[in-house]
Design a protein around this motif. Structure first.
Motif, mmCIF file in Angstrom:
data_model
loop_
_atom_site.group_PDB
_atom_site.id
_atom_site.type_symbol
_atom_site.label_atom_id
_atom_site.label_comp_id
_atom_site.label_asym_id
_atom_site.label_seq_id
_atom_site.Cartn_x
_atom_site.Cartn_y
_atom_site.Cartn_z
ATOM 1 N N LEU A 136 0.825 -1.204 0.000
ATOM 2 C CA LEU A 136 0.000 0.000 0.000
ATOM 3 C C LEU A 136 0.862 1.258 0.000
ATOM 4 N N TYR A 137 1.897 1.262 0.809
ATOM 5 C CA TYR A 137 2.790 2.424 0.858
ATOM 6 C C TYR A 137 3.510 2.623 -0.471
ATOM 7 N N GLN A 138 3.926 1.529 -1.094
ATOM 8 C CA GLN A 138 4.622 1.622 -2.375
ATOM 9 C C GLN A 138 3.750 2.292 -3.433
ATOM 10 N N GLN A 139 2.468 1.974 -3.439
ATOM 11 C CA GLN A 139 1.574 2.501 -4.465
ATOM 12 C C GLN A 139 1.064 3.904 -4.152
ATOM 13 N N GLU A 140 0.980 4.259 -2.869
ATOM 14 C CA GLU A 140 0.247 5.465 -2.500
ATOM 15 C C GLU A 140 1.116 6.679 -2.183
ATOM 16 N N HIS A 141 2.315 6.488 -1.656
ATOM 17 C CA HIS A 141 2.997 7.618 -1.027
ATOM 18 C C HIS A 141 3.438 8.698 -2.019
ATOM 19 N N ILE A 142 3.541 8.368 -3.306
ATOM 20 C CA ILE A 142 3.936 9.393 -4.283
ATOM 21 C C ILE A 142 2.782 9.769 -5.198
ATOM 22 N N ALA A 143 1.593 9.279 -4.928
ATOM 23 C CA ALA A 143 0.439 9.572 -5.780
ATOM 24 C C ALA A 143 -0.089 10.979 -5.472
ATOM 25 N N PRO A 144 -0.519 11.714 -6.488
ATOM 26 C CA PRO A 144 -1.096 13.051 -6.254
ATOM 27 C C PRO A 144 -2.367 12.968 -5.412
#
Length: 230
Positions: A136-144
């Motif tokens: 979850l962190y891999q997919q979410e932390h750089i998402a706008p």
């Protein structure tokens, strides 16, 4: 139990699968959380993760050949292994499955059935929670516009989702992040149902045993003597 080639393979490869699961989880965690790691070390982590995945592929192919079954039937009877090959989130479950195989070597398991179910559920929750928070962190932390921007946020969301509480203060915004969240929800419901059902069964058995036991005052009463047949 018949000592077939498949049974011998599954009995002796448990340690290898457990080590491969731990290596995959450790290398994946380093790649996700180690943003400042050198490029060579990140590439090494990727190579270790791919090698661990290759171990699962080889194990699945070997067991397919040794089973003598056609692929459709083997998929139905070993569906968890097929899911593990496709979803990295569920690969730590192999550690729990390996522990089950080790327990089968002993004539008497160390824990009772109810205790084993609760122990397996606890280990599965810990491993799946850790793997789910990483994905979850891999997919979410750089998402706008993401709500989950730190690993602590991912852990909090995973814990509330696995426990079926779901405060709603954080939510994934990416398609893959939402897919991971759905997987965590399903796992949380399944594990909670297993623990609740096991605990309820244990209570019913305990109450049944207490109900079948004669009261002490009745057993020790003066008139409660054994009748001897003539």
């Amino acid at each position: 139990m018949t000592d077939t080639a498949l049974a011998r393979w599954e009995r002796h490869n448990g340690v290898v699968l457990a080590v491969a699961s731990l290596l995959f989880l450790a290398s994946y965690a380093l790649r996700v959380l180690g943003g400042g790691l050198p490029g060579a070390l990140r590439d090494l982590c990727l190579a270790v993760a791919l090698a661990a995945w290759a171990v699962f592929v080889v194990d699945y192919v070997v067991r397919l050949r040794l089973s003598g079954q056609r692929l459709p039937r083997f998929l139905r009877t070993h569906w968890l292994d097929a899911v593990v090959l496709l979803l990295p989130l569920l690969r730590p479950v192999r550690i729990v499955q390996t522990y089950q195989r080790v327990q089968r070597r002993h004539e008497r398991p160390r824990l009772a059935l109810h205790a084993r179910v609760i122990a397996y559920a606890g280990v599965a929750v810990t491993l799946l929670g850790f793997a789910g928070s990483l994905a979850l962190y891999q997919q979410e932390h750089i998402a706008p516009g993401a709500d989950i921007v730190t690993y602590g946020d991912a852990v909090w969301f995973t814990c509330t989702t696995l426990s079926t509480v779901g405060y709603g203060d954080l939510a994934p915004v990416t398609p893959l992040g939402r897919l991971v969240a759905v997987g965590v929800m399903v796992c949380g419901l399944a594990l909670l149902g297993a623990v609740t059902g096991t605990f309820s069964s244990w209570l019913l058995q305990a109450f049944a045993r207490d109900g079948e036991r004669p009261p002490e005052h009745a057993a020790n009463a003066p008139g409660a003597s054994h009748r001897v047949d003539d």
